[in-house]
Design an enzyme around this catalytic site. Structure first.
Site, PDB file in Angstrom:
ATOM      1  N   ALA A   1       0.866  -1.182   0.000  1.00 11.15           N
ATOM      2  CA  ALA A   1       0.000   0.000   0.000  1.00 11.15           C
ATOM      3  C   ALA A   1       0.897   1.224   0.000  1.00 11.15           C
ATOM      4  O   ALA A   1       2.037   1.172   0.475  1.00 11.15           O
ATOM      5  CB  ALA A   1      -0.869  -0.009   1.251  1.00 11.15           C
TER       6      ALA A   1
ATOM      7  N   GLU B   1       4.057  -5.510   7.469  1.00 13.14           N
ATOM      8  CA  GLU B   1       3.274  -4.443   8.114  1.00 13.14           C
ATOM      9  C   GLU B   1       3.647  -4.208   9.573  1.00 13.14           C
ATOM     10  O   GLU B   1       3.517  -3.093  10.078  1.00 13.14           O
ATOM     11  CB  GLU B   1       1.768  -4.757   8.018  1.00 13.14           C
ATOM     12  CG  GLU B   1       1.178  -4.570   6.631  1.00 13.14           C
ATOM     13  CD  GLU B   1       1.299  -5.792   5.736  1.00 13.14           C
ATOM     14  OE1 GLU B   1       1.996  -6.767   6.125  1.00 13.14           O
ATOM     15  OE2 GLU B   1       0.707  -5.791   4.657  1.00 13.14           O
TER      16      GLU B   1
ATOM     17  N   GLY C   1       0.576  -5.070   0.694  1.00 11.40           N
ATOM     18  CA  GLY C   1      -0.540  -5.087  -0.256  1.00 11.40           C
ATOM     19  C   GLY C   1      -0.174  -5.721  -1.588  1.00 11.40           C
ATOM     20  O   GLY C   1      -1.049  -6.239  -2.285  1.00 11.40           O
TER      21      GLY C   1
ATOM     22  N   GLU D   1      -0.611  -9.274  -1.033  1.00 12.69           N
ATOM     23  CA  GLU D   1      -2.052  -9.523  -0.899  1.00 12.69           C
ATOM     24  C   GLU D   1      -2.753  -9.468  -2.252  1.00 12.69           C
ATOM     25  O   GLU D   1      -3.646 -10.264  -2.536  1.00 12.69           O
ATOM     26  CB  GLU D   1      -2.656  -8.509   0.083  1.00 12.69           C
ATOM     27  CG  GLU D   1      -2.177  -8.762   1.512  1.00 12.69           C
ATOM     28  CD  GLU D   1      -2.482  -7.613   2.462  1.00 12.69           C
ATOM     29  OE1 GLU D   1      -2.059  -6.470   2.162  1.00 12.69           O
ATOM     30  OE2 GLU D   1      -3.135  -7.849   3.494  1.00 12.69           O
TER      31      GLU D   1
HETATM   32  N1  COA Z   1       4.596   3.184  -0.498  1.00 11.83           N
HETATM   33  C1  COA Z   1       5.018   4.332  -1.007  1.00 11.83           C
HETATM   34  N2  COA Z   1       6.198   4.502  -1.613  1.00 11.83           N
HETATM   35  C2  COA Z   1       6.989   3.426  -1.692  1.00 11.83           C
HETATM   36  C3  COA Z   1       6.637   2.176  -1.156  1.00 11.83           C
HETATM   37  C4  COA Z   1       5.368   2.076  -0.544  1.00 11.83           C
HETATM   38  N3  COA Z   1       4.909   0.918  -0.033  1.00 11.83           N
HETATM   39  N4  COA Z   1       7.641   1.320  -1.372  1.00 11.83           N
HETATM   40  C5  COA Z   1       8.592   1.994  -2.030  1.00 11.83           C
HETATM   41  N5  COA Z   1       8.215   3.270  -2.210  1.00 11.83           N
HETATM   42  C6  COA Z   1       8.938   4.349  -2.885  1.00 11.83           C
HETATM   43  C7  COA Z   1      10.072   4.868  -2.015  1.00 11.83           C
HETATM   44  O1  COA Z   1       9.580   5.809  -1.082  1.00 11.83           O
HETATM   45  C8  COA Z   1      10.972   5.472  -3.053  1.00 11.83           C
HETATM   46  O2  COA Z   1      10.417   6.709  -3.480  1.00 11.83           O
HETATM   47  P1  COA Z   1      11.362   8.028  -3.589  1.00 11.83           P
HETATM   48  O3  COA Z   1      12.371   7.664  -4.652  1.00 11.83           O
HETATM   49  O4  COA Z   1      10.421   9.109  -3.989  1.00 11.83           O
HETATM   50  O5  COA Z   1      11.987   8.187  -2.238  1.00 11.83           O
HETATM   51  C9  COA Z   1      10.819   4.516  -4.227  1.00 11.83           C
HETATM   52  O6  COA Z   1       9.581   3.838  -4.048  1.00 11.83           O
HETATM   53  C10 COA Z   1      11.922   3.477  -4.316  1.00 11.83           C
HETATM   54  O7  COA Z   1      11.973   2.781  -3.078  1.00 11.83           O
HETATM   55  P2  COA Z   1      13.313   2.579  -2.214  1.00 11.83           P
HETATM   56  O8  COA Z   1      12.897   2.309  -0.818  1.00 11.83           O
HETATM   57  O9  COA Z   1      14.235   3.701  -2.477  1.00 11.83           O
HETATM   58  O10 COA Z   1      13.877   1.266  -2.919  1.00 11.83           O
HETATM   59  P3  COA Z   1      14.866   0.197  -2.274  1.00 11.83           P
HETATM   60  O11 COA Z   1      15.301  -0.687  -3.384  1.00 11.83           O
HETATM   61  O12 COA Z   1      15.914   0.865  -1.460  1.00 11.83           O
HETATM   62  O13 COA Z   1      13.965  -0.649  -1.256  1.00 11.83           O
HETATM   63  C11 COA Z   1      11.991  -1.883  -0.592  1.00 11.83           C
HETATM   64  C12 COA Z   1      12.924  -1.470  -1.754  1.00 11.83           C
HETATM   65  C13 COA Z   1      10.805  -2.628  -1.221  1.00 11.83           C
HETATM   66  C14 COA Z   1      12.740  -2.817   0.348  1.00 11.83           C
HETATM   67  C15 COA Z   1      11.517  -0.620   0.161  1.00 11.83           C
HETATM   68  O14 COA Z   1      11.036   0.314  -0.787  1.00 11.83           O
HETATM   69  C16 COA Z   1      10.443  -0.887   1.154  1.00 11.83           C
HETATM   70  O15 COA Z   1      10.691  -1.412   2.220  1.00 11.83           O
HETATM   71  N6  COA Z   1       9.182  -0.481   0.813  1.00 11.83           N
HETATM   72  C17 COA Z   1       8.075  -0.605   1.733  1.00 11.83           C
HETATM   73  C18 COA Z   1       7.623  -2.032   1.857  1.00 11.83           C
HETATM   74  C19 COA Z   1       6.457  -2.142   2.836  1.00 11.83           C
HETATM   75  O16 COA Z   1       6.596  -1.930   4.025  1.00 11.83           O
HETATM   76  N7  COA Z   1       5.276  -2.490   2.301  1.00 11.83           N
HETATM   77  C20 COA Z   1       4.104  -2.658   3.096  1.00 11.83           C
HETATM   78  C21 COA Z   1       3.279  -1.425   3.046  1.00 11.83           C
HETATM   79  S1  COA Z   1       1.772  -1.644   3.930  1.00 11.83           S
END
Ligand code: COA
Length: 260
Positions: free
Chosen positions: A66, A134, A111, A114
């Site tokens: 999400a 989460e 999400g 999911e």
């Molecule tokens: N919601 C909003 N933005 C997200 C996102 C999310 N769930 N996941 C990634 N992004 C965005 C980041 O903020 C970043 O944006 P920016 O360049 O404007 O800062 C961009 O996508 C790239 O992500 P980044 O974190 O820089 O990539 P990474 O390769 O270093 O890490 C992940 C990848 C997937 C490990 C990391 O993005 C992450 O942990 N995301 C969240 C996962 C999560 O908790 N999901 C459950 C949500 S309920």
């Protein structure tokens, strides 16, 4: 059909939906859900789409969850609405009468996992990663994760993944039965389309009936499930495709189905 956050491509008799926010790792925001809802509306009423493939744009993510920026604004009242909005849409996707297949091409977290689980079948690329992280954000899965992950991989492993927030790779997801097959990333979509084309050479109404029956299997008692199966079996026996399929077998030729 054009959308802000999705690409919708119609092939001969199936469609591919690509989540298209690659700079945000295809995070699921409200706009994306609105766009996806429009596609579900379209597919529910279409008579020329017999399978749906969902995938993500870019090489990194199917969907990283999400949209945390939108999520951050939730309180206990709006959080429930936030959860139900995505959850109801994913239930509609799951309840489509055509096969819905996720081609998971990278991160499928929160999400994203999911959404993949609300599809009927999951194929993954070898770089795919799955998880319900989460608890790192102070919440639990809100789009069906506690329910579908438990049904797909069992209570004990679902419990471990959800309470630890651990991320697993494609091989582990395959071992757990969370995905059906793993392919090199460059082949994922072509392998998925190959599978869809193979399905679509079968009788379309029989496939719809099978999807409907299997979708109900977990909600019904065995007795009621068997009753439903007999009902749907009877309905398929009333189709032109049934006559064609059985006649073709007896005449030693290939059946040509027309979804009637
Ligand atoms: N919601 C909003 N933005 C997200 C996102 C999310 N769930 N996941 C990634 N992004 C965005 C980041 O903020 C970043 O944006 P920016 O360049 O404007 O800062 C961009 O996508 C790239 O992500 P980044 O974190 O820089 O990539 P990474 O390769 O270093 O890490 C992940 C990848 C997937 C490990 C990391 O993005 C992450 O942990 N995301 C969240 C996962 C999560 O908790 N999901 C459950 C949500 S309920």
């Amino acid at each position: 059909m054009t959308f802000e956050t999705l690409i919708f491509e119609k092939r001969n008799n199936y469609a591919i939906v690509t989540l298209n926010r690659p700079d945000k790792l295809n995070a699921l925001n409200k706009q994306l859900f609105d766009d996806l809802a429009e596609i579900v509306n379209h597919v529910e009423n279409a008579n020329d789409i017999y399978a749906l493939i969902l995938t993500g744009s870019g090489e990194k993510a199917f969907a990283a969850g999400a949209d945390i920026k939108e999520l951050n604004a939730c309180d206990s009242a709006t959080g429930k609405v936030f959860s139900k909005y995505g959850s109801d849409l994913m239930a509609r996707l799951e309840n489509l009468s055509i096969p819905v297949i996720a081609a998971v091409n990278g991160f499928a977290l929160g999400g994203g996992c999911e959404l993949a689980m609300s599809c009927h079948i999951r194929f993954a690329s070898d770089n795919a990663k799955f998880g319900q992280p989460e608890v790192n954000l102070g919440i639990i899965p809100g789009y069906g994760g506690t329910q579908r992950l438990t049904r797909i991989i069992g209570k004990s492993m679902a419990m471990e993944l959800i309470i630890s927030g651990n991320i697993i790779n494609a091989e582990e997801a395959l071992r757990l039965g969370l995905v059906n097959h793993v392919y090199p990333q460059a082949e994922l979509l072509s392998k998925t389309e190959e599978f869809v084309n193979a399905i679509l050479s079968k009788a379309p109404l029989a496939i719809k009936a099978a999807v409907a029956a299997i979708n109900k299997a977990e909600d019904l008692t065995l007795e009621n499930g068997l009753e439903l199966e007999s009902q749907l079996f009877g309905e398929t026996c009333g189709t032109d495709d049934f006559k064609e399929g059985t006649n073709a077998f007896l005449e030693k030729r290939k059946a040509v189905f027309n979804a009637k």
